[in-house]
Motif scaffolding. Sequence first.
Motif, PDB file in Angstrom:
ATOM      1  N   THR A 283      -1.334  70.075  70.598  1.00  0.00           N
ATOM      2  CA  THR A 283      -0.382  69.659  69.497  1.00  0.00           C
ATOM      3  C   THR A 283      -0.349  69.121  68.279  1.00  0.00           C
ATOM      4  O   THR A 283       0.531  68.998  67.519  1.00  0.00           O
ATOM      5  N   GLN A 284      -1.788  68.949  68.397  1.00  0.00           N
ATOM      6  CA  GLN A 284      -2.225  68.104  66.809  1.00  0.00           C
ATOM      7  C   GLN A 284      -2.148  69.175  65.612  1.00  0.00           C
ATOM      8  O   GLN A 284      -2.255  69.448  64.633  1.00  0.00           O
TER       9      GLN A 284
ATOM     10  N   GLY B  13       1.734  63.807  68.710  1.00  0.00           N
ATOM     11  CA  GLY B  13       0.419  64.367  68.205  1.00  0.00           C
ATOM     12  C   GLY B  13      -0.769  63.642  68.756  1.00  0.00           C
ATOM     13  O   GLY B  13      -0.469  62.805  69.714  1.00  0.00           O
TER      14      GLY B  13
ATOM     15  N   VAL C 268       4.844  64.593  65.165  1.00  0.00           N
ATOM     16  CA  VAL C 268       3.173  65.257  65.097  1.00  0.00           C
ATOM     17  C   VAL C 268       2.363  64.771  63.634  1.00  0.00           C
ATOM     18  O   VAL C 268       2.753  64.945  62.829  1.00  0.00           O
TER      19      VAL C 268
END
Length: 439
Positions: free
Chosen positions: A86-87, A107, A130
């Motif tokens: 997700t980052q 994130g 994030v």
Amino acid sequence: MEKKKFYYIETFGCQMNVHDSEKIAGMLIDLGYCETAQKERADIIVFNTCCIRETAELKIMAKIGDLKALKKKNKELIIVVCGCMTQQQGMADLLKKRFPFVNLVIGTHNLDLLEEYVKSYTGSKFKSIVLEKEQEITENTKIYRTNHKNAFVNIMYGCNNFCTYCIVPYVRGRERSRKVEDIVREVEELAKENKYSQITLLGQNVNSYGLDFKDNKTNFVYLLDKLCKIKGDFKISFMSSHPKDFSNELIDFIASHEKMSRAIHLPVQSGSDEVLKRMNRRYTSSHYKSLVDEIYKKIKGVSLTTDIIVGFPGESEKDFNDTCDLLRYCKFSSIFGFVYSKRNGTPAATFSDQVPYKVKKERITKLFDLQHEIQRIELSSLIGKTLECTIERDEKGRFIAKTFNNKSIKLNGENYTIGDKKSVLVKEINKNELIGEIA
Ligand code: 5AD
Ligand code: SF4
């Protein structure tokens, strides 16, 4: 009476992620959730993701897709996707487009915000948190430990090395060390519990621990020295190491301290100097071999493992043969071998001379065959020997005896007590598995 709420966490990737999931579990238990191993039963599902190779990412994407049906059945279900995947830049938008039924994308830099989100959840639609930059380290996180023999302890976060194939520095940020006193406190508490036979210190490159304090005092050996003074019957191991920073001081320290585990993981990645240079590993194969020589000479009974990538861009047949030669030289007790996977945003993804998939596959098969043969010869030399071991169960639930340097010996029968220390006679090997009996 209030209805019981359940959480389901699925973890992908390395020990760092496994340990992050223990922290997520800690947060959710604090909020009144109980663990379940069945997705169908859960009120919140968390996917803690990995993006080190494309195969991991594709598998996770497919699994997120499968959750749609569960969400349809249970509109109250909270779905969270967190971790390295997700980052990555643009990933939150992509996830929103493909999986609008996901509730939260979070994130790696701000995992603790998950607790706040769940606490104040009011049925909101897709949200992403994030943060671009790494945050201050948060202490006093509650941890729900899932492994009852081996306790993970973070000593640092992030990586400054930028190996050209690797996505980790982009998704885990720059190196940040935890304070010595915070780590010592955590290990003291674990030692007091008196149930962990091993404490594994985690960091992307533990050998550069403490250098960010710039105090000319704190380094990895300084930390280990403090930890080895803590009373208790446990071994200390660590991962992962970088050969460019693995010092002679560290080798001497391990050799002279009983508490230090004799199992060392030292990723080499390739045996070719050309490839190592283009990987930006900043050591040569002869430097690596001299480290291995020192380790074998000084640390009696050590067992070495490594990571290898085959098919890095431009890897020729000669480069690959150099890796095979290195394997023959180092006699690793086992290896983790990977086919190079192109990661967007890393320098190596833009290298023009990518190796065809078929060649990569052939090489990884050859690599594993060779390692298998090396291991067979090494293990054969143990037949007839009696080794001091601790009784454990393996992942299949079978009784095994573990040597002090992490070798497993399969035991027949059922009459054993986990944790007992026994002398075990090695009788034979079967498909690279040692088989023995209590001496
Ligand atoms: N492709 C294949 N393997 C990789 N690794 C890291 N990045 C990649 C990549 N892009 C491997 C390295 C590392 C291990 C954790 O994963 O061998 O040591
Ligand atoms: Fe990736 Fe290299 Fe950092 Fe390891 S040292 S996490 S391989 S960049």
